[in-house]
Each structure stands twice: as structure tokens, then as C-alpha cells.
Design a protein around this motif. Structure first.
Motif, PDB file in Angstrom:
ATOM      1  N   ALA A   1      42.459  20.129  38.226  1.00  0.00           N
ATOM      2  CA  ALA A   1      42.189  18.810  37.650  1.00  0.00           C
ATOM      3  C   ALA A   1      41.108  18.868  36.575  1.00  0.00           C
ATOM      4  CB  ALA A   1      41.776  17.833  38.752  1.00  0.00           C
ATOM      5  N   ALA A   2      40.133  19.752  36.762  1.00  0.00           N
ATOM      6  CA  ALA A   2      39.027  19.846  35.800  1.00  0.00           C
ATOM      7  C   ALA A   2      39.406  20.626  34.553  1.00  0.00           C
ATOM      8  CB  ALA A   2      37.815  20.489  36.470  1.00  0.00           C
ATOM      9  N   GLY A   3      40.468  21.447  34.622  1.00  0.00           N
ATOM     10  CA  GLY A   3      40.888  22.205  33.453  1.00  0.00           C
ATOM     11  C   GLY A   3      40.810  23.705  33.598  1.00  0.00           C
ATOM     12  N   GLY A   4      40.576  24.195  34.807  1.00  0.00           N
ATOM     13  CA  GLY A   4      40.611  25.639  35.025  1.00  0.00           C
ATOM     14  C   GLY A   4      42.042  26.140  35.036  1.00  0.00           C
ATOM     15  N   THR A   5      42.221  27.436  34.759  1.00  0.00           N
ATOM     16  CA  THR A   5      43.571  27.999  34.734  1.00  0.00           C
ATOM     17  C   THR A   5      43.792  29.068  35.798  1.00  0.00           C
ATOM     18  OG1 THR A   5      42.856  29.526  33.000  1.00  0.00           O
ATOM     19  CG2 THR A   5      43.976  27.528  32.292  1.00  0.00           C
ATOM     20  N   ALA A   6      42.746  29.468  36.490  1.00  0.00           N
ATOM     21  CA  ALA A   6      42.892  30.475  37.544  1.00  0.00           C
ATOM     22  C   ALA A   6      41.929  30.172  38.676  1.00  0.00           C
ATOM     23  CB  ALA A   6      42.661  31.888  36.999  1.00  0.00           C
ATOM     24  N   LEU A   7      42.322  30.570  39.865  1.00  0.00           N
ATOM     25  CA  LEU A   7      41.544  30.325  41.081  1.00  0.00           C
ATOM     26  C   LEU A   7      40.959  31.631  41.586  1.00  0.00           C
ATOM     27  CD1 LEU A   7      40.808  28.335  43.460  1.00  0.00           C
ATOM     28  CD2 LEU A   7      42.938  29.099  44.546  1.00  0.00           C
ATOM     29  N   ARG A   8      39.664  31.627  41.852  1.00  0.00           N
ATOM     30  CA  ARG A   8      39.025  32.765  42.484  1.00  0.00           C
ATOM     31  C   ARG A   8      38.681  32.407  43.929  1.00  0.00           C
ATOM     32  NH1 ARG A   8      33.876  35.022  42.221  1.00  0.00           N
ATOM     33  NH2 ARG A   8      34.229  34.885  44.448  1.00  0.00           N
ATOM     34  N   GLY A   9      38.635  33.421  44.767  1.00  0.00           N
ATOM     35  CA  GLY A   9      38.286  33.209  46.163  1.00  0.00           C
ATOM     36  C   GLY A   9      38.451  34.519  46.900  1.00  0.00           C
ATOM     37  N   GLY A  10      37.473  34.883  47.692  1.00  0.00           N
ATOM     38  CA  GLY A  10      37.498  36.174  48.364  1.00  0.00           C
ATOM     39  C   GLY A  10      38.228  36.126  49.696  1.00  0.00           C
ATOM     40  N   ALA A  11      39.226  36.990  49.853  1.00  0.00           N
ATOM     41  CA  ALA A  11      39.858  37.177  51.161  1.00  0.00           C
ATOM     42  C   ALA A  11      39.162  38.305  51.906  1.00  0.00           C
ATOM     43  CB  ALA A  11      41.348  37.493  50.990  1.00  0.00           C
ATOM     44  N   PHE A  12      38.695  39.297  51.138  1.00  0.00           N
ATOM     45  CA  PHE A  12      37.895  40.400  51.684  1.00  0.00           C
ATOM     46  C   PHE A  12      36.519  40.297  51.052  1.00  0.00           C
ATOM     47  CE2 PHE A  12      42.312  41.849  51.397  1.00  0.00           C
ATOM     48  CZ  PHE A  12      42.564  42.189  52.708  1.00  0.00           C
ATOM     49  N   LYS A  13      35.469  40.197  51.863  1.00  0.00           N
ATOM     50  CA  LYS A  13      34.132  39.972  51.336  1.00  0.00           C
ATOM     51  C   LYS A  13      33.189  41.124  51.702  1.00  0.00           C
ATOM     52  CE  LYS A  13      32.881  37.220  49.370  1.00  0.00           C
ATOM     53  NZ  LYS A  13      32.901  37.131  47.881  1.00  0.00           N
ATOM     54  N   PRO A  14      32.760  41.918  50.701  1.00  0.00           N
ATOM     55  CA  PRO A  14      31.736  42.936  50.977  1.00  0.00           C
ATOM     56  C   PRO A  14      30.368  42.255  51.065  1.00  0.00           C
ATOM     57  CG  PRO A  14      32.340  42.972  48.663  1.00  0.00           C
ATOM     58  CD  PRO A  14      33.201  41.935  49.306  1.00  0.00           C
ATOM     59  N   ARG A  15      29.768  42.246  52.225  1.00  0.00           N
ATOM     60  CA  ARG A  15      28.495  41.556  52.425  1.00  0.00           C
ATOM     61  C   ARG A  15      27.400  42.552  52.755  1.00  0.00           C
ATOM     62  NH1 ARG A  15      29.353  36.234  53.619  1.00  0.00           N
ATOM     63  NH2 ARG A  15      27.174  36.000  52.964  1.00  0.00           N
ATOM     64  N   SER A  16      26.190  42.230  52.360  1.00  0.00           N
ATOM     65  CA  SER A  16      25.060  43.124  52.632  1.00  0.00           C
ATOM     66  C   SER A  16      24.833  43.289  54.129  1.00  0.00           C
ATOM     67  CB  SER A  16      23.791  42.579  51.957  1.00  0.00           C
ATOM     68  OG  SER A  16      23.949  42.520  50.554  1.00  0.00           O
ATOM     69  N   SER A  17      25.040  42.219  54.875  1.00  0.00           N
ATOM     70  CA  SER A  17      24.875  42.279  56.326  1.00  0.00           C
ATOM     71  C   SER A  17      26.226  42.419  57.014  1.00  0.00           C
ATOM     72  CB  SER A  17      24.186  41.011  56.833  1.00  0.00           C
ATOM     73  OG  SER A  17      24.235  40.943  58.255  1.00  0.00           O
ATOM     74  N   PRO A  18      26.347  43.326  57.987  1.00  0.00           N
ATOM     75  CA  PRO A  18      27.616  43.456  58.717  1.00  0.00           C
ATOM     76  C   PRO A  18      27.901  42.257  59.609  1.00  0.00           C
ATOM     77  CG  PRO A  18      25.940  44.823  59.734  1.00  0.00           C
ATOM     78  CD  PRO A  18      25.336  44.289  58.456  1.00  0.00           C
ATOM     79  N   TYR A  19      26.902  41.381  59.790  1.00  0.00           N
ATOM     80  CA  TYR A  19      27.080  40.215  60.651  1.00  0.00           C
ATOM     81  C   TYR A  19      27.450  38.955  59.871  1.00  0.00           C
ATOM     82  CZ  TYR A  19      24.529  43.533  63.482  1.00  0.00           C
ATOM     83  OH  TYR A  19      24.133  44.691  64.119  1.00  0.00           O
ATOM     84  N   ALA A  20      27.448  39.044  58.538  1.00  0.00           N
ATOM     85  CA  ALA A  20      27.810  37.890  57.711  1.00  0.00           C
ATOM     86  C   ALA A  20      29.331  37.745  57.656  1.00  0.00           C
ATOM     87  CB  ALA A  20      27.231  38.061  56.304  1.00  0.00           C
TER      88      ALA A  20
END
Length: 342
Positions: free
Chosen positions: A120-139
Motif C-alpha cells: 500500500a505504501a509503494g514498496g515492491t518487495a518484501l523482506r523477512g527472515g525465516a532463518f535468523k542468525p542471532r548473537s545469542s543462541p537463546y534469541a
């Protein structure tokens, strides 16, 4: 080495050059242009009898590429590479696509709401992480395959192209199946085995600059993908770490014109990770477009205060919508445009 052909060189003359390069034990890479064809050589060009090649019919000149990265260099290809990740979503030309969405896919409702807001705002692609490398293994580490399925659902509903990260070879296979562009994150920029692997998958690759990487390092990493036969590489400036703690990272705006001078590859800007602070994202996104960025990658969440990752740098929907309007004005002022989906 790069063999530049005469503008009127015939196909048989080009073939003769390729045959000679092959005879000398190297792999030729013809690159047809609007006016003339160039033929690149993959391998150690110090061992090539370039003087003989220079004398072949139809050859205008032979250029010795001095950069440690070859196919990524401006000497290898003078024209800008335009990478199309989906119909109408192109990086590297006159258009400046906007890629947005949450840091991570959290639920069906969250990602579908995000996709609708981006569209709706005018973006043409969607980002979003399915796999997330996080600094903490508990995040929160992401939803994995389920997250990719939800991204594909969002694409079906809104028509937005999908950009999402792969962390390893197995994940890259899944991302290639579900997404339009494989993102390689900052932590994996120098994971050379992964870079080689994604280069064989036939999908566009968005390569983020490492947190302590020089621009030379970034271009050498891109070379690993290019060397596997995949020309569709998009570079991404996302900030580097310094001694200053005022922001999460130092957003290096100068990387944009520097890359444009050294390389034909498009470069996009990620001011969300580049600053880590919501109130800094909008001004840095504006500055990036003014500096010549070939796209903007920015995080937006329907409810940033409830985000499972990177809520502090995620824009509210109304902030994102206002940003898109501002970026359109800036792009127009420098002879470019922010595209929309039809």
C-alpha cells in the motif's frame, strides 16, 4: 583479461577468439553489449599469450584486469548490471526499488499485515527472515520452512517479490525454492563455500557487507558468486562496526559511490541495520538515495514494540509510508524513480 571486439566484429571472429582462449587452456566468457562484444577470460591471465589474441581479426584491444576481483570490476563490464529479481523489480537502472518488512517472520497475521502495508505504501518487495542468525543462541531464531511458506503466501496475496536470508547450503535450497532473491547476511559474507553454492542455484543474490569488511572484501565475496556463473548479484551496504557506540553500526554512505566507480554491480542500502535506531533510519535512507543507492532495504513492523527481533530499528507503518513519499521526491530530483507494482 578482457578482449574488446570491434563494433563490427562478426560472430565468426568472436568465435575465433573464444576458440583461441580455449586452446590456451582457459574458459572464455562472451559478453555481448549494445555496441560491441567483449570476451572475458576466467583463469590466471599471466599465462595467456595475449599478444597473439590481440592480433586476431575483429579484436580492438586487450585489457589486463588488475583488480583482484575480475568479473565484479568495472574494467570487466563497463555498463551497469541490472538485476531483475521478479517482473518489474529491477536493481541497477534508473529505478530505486524499496524492499521492506519485518526483521523476522513471526506469524501468518504479522507477515500478511506487513506485506499489505508495504504494498500500500509503494514498496515492491518484501523482506523477512525465516532463518535468523542471532548473537545469542537463546534469541528467536526464526520459523524456518514455515516462515518461507508464509512469505510465499504473502507473495501470492500481494504480488510482492520476496527477499530472505539463507544461512547454510540446506537453507539456501529452501530459500531458492520459495523466494525470489537469496540474501547472504553480514555474518556469512566471507562464507566462501556458501557463496559458491548459492552461485549455482540460478537465483539472484543480495550480498550484505560484513561488519568488519572493506569494500575490496565485499567485491571479492561477490566474485565467488559470479565465478559460478551467476551474474545476478546485488551488493548491500548495511554498516560496519567502529569504536563509537552512538549507533549500532557506522552507516557508510561513501560505499555507494565507491562501489559504483569500482564495479558494475548494483548496490542497495540498509539504513535499519546501518544505524540500529528508528529515528536515524529515515534520514539515512534519504541520504542513501541522494548518494545513488540502487535500492533501499528498510525494516518495518506493524507493531515494533512487540517485535521478536530488531524492534528498536523497525519503522512504524505510518513512518514507512511517509518515507516512501520522501524517497520518491529525492529520486525524481536526481533523475531516477521509485517504482510501484501495477
Amino acid at each position: 583479461m578482457l578482449v574488446v571486439m570491434q563494433p563490427n566484429a562478426s560472430s565468426s571472429e568472436i568465435d575465433r577468439v573464444c576458440e583461441e582462449i580455449t586452446r590456451q587452456g582457459f574458459k572464455p566468457l562472451p559478453m555481448p553489449g549494445e555496441v560491441r562484444t567483449a570476451v572475458g577470460l576466467l583463469g590466471d591471465d599471466a599465462k595467456v599469450d595475449w599478444s597473439y589474441i590481440e592480433g586476431l581479426p575483429g579484436v580492438a584491444s586487450v585489457l589486463i584486469v588488475q583488480k583482484p576481483y575480475r568479473q565484479a570490476s568495472r574494467e570487466w563490464k563497463g555498463d551497469n548490471t541490472i538485476v531483475e529479481i521478479a517482473p518489474g523489480v529491477r536493481f541497477g537502472g534508473d529505478e530505486v526499488p524499496i524492499v521492506s518488512g519485518p526483521c523476522s517472520v513471526e506469524s501468518e497475521e504479522q507477515i500478511l499485515t506487513s506485506a499489505r502495508l508495504v504494498r500500500a505504501a509503494g514498496g515492491t518487495a518484501l523482506r523477512g527472515g525465516a532463518f535468523k542468525p542471532r548473537s545469542s543462541p537463546y534469541a528467536f531464531q526464526g520459523l524456518g520452512k514455515q516462515g518461507l511458506e508464509l512469505l510465499a503466501l504473502a507473495r501470492r496475496e500481494t504480488g510482492l517479490a520476496i527477499v530472505t536470508e539463507a544461512m547454510d547450503e540446506r537453507g539456501a535450497d529452501l530459500v531458492a525454492e520459495y523466494a525470489d532473491c537469496i540474501q547472504i547476511g553480514a555474518r556469512n559474507m566471507q562464507n566462501y563455500s556458501l557463496l559458491r553454492y548459492v552461485g549455482t542455484l540460478g537465483k539472484p543474490v543480495m550480498l550484505k557487507r560484513g561488519m568488519a569488511a572493506t569494500i575490496n572484501d565485499l567485491l571479492l565475496s561477490a566474485e565467488y558468486v559470479l565465478a559460478e556463473g551467476n551474474p545476478n548479484v546485488i551488493l548491500c551496504e548495511r554498516g560496519v562496526r567502529t569504536f563509537d557506540s552512538a549507533t549500532r553500526n557506522l552507516f557508510d554512505l561513501t560505499a555507494i559511490p565507491v562501489v559504483h566507480k569500482l564495479s558494475h554491480l548494483p548496490i542497495v542500502a540498509d539504513p535499519s541495520h546501518g544505524t540500529g535506531l528508528r529515528d536515524k533510519v529515515t534520514p539515512m535512507a534519504r541520504a542513501a538515495v541522494a548518494a545513488g543507492a540502487d535500492g533501499i532495504l528498510v525494516e518495518m513492523h506493524p507493531q515494533p514494540d512487540k517485535a521478536l527481533s530488531d524492534g528498536a530499528q523497525s519503522l512504524y507503518p505510518e513512518q514507512f509510508a511517509e518515507l516512501v513519499l520522501q524517497l520518491r521526491t529525492i529520486a525524481q530530483a536526481i533523475g531516477r524513480s521509485v517504482p510501484t507494482l501495477t
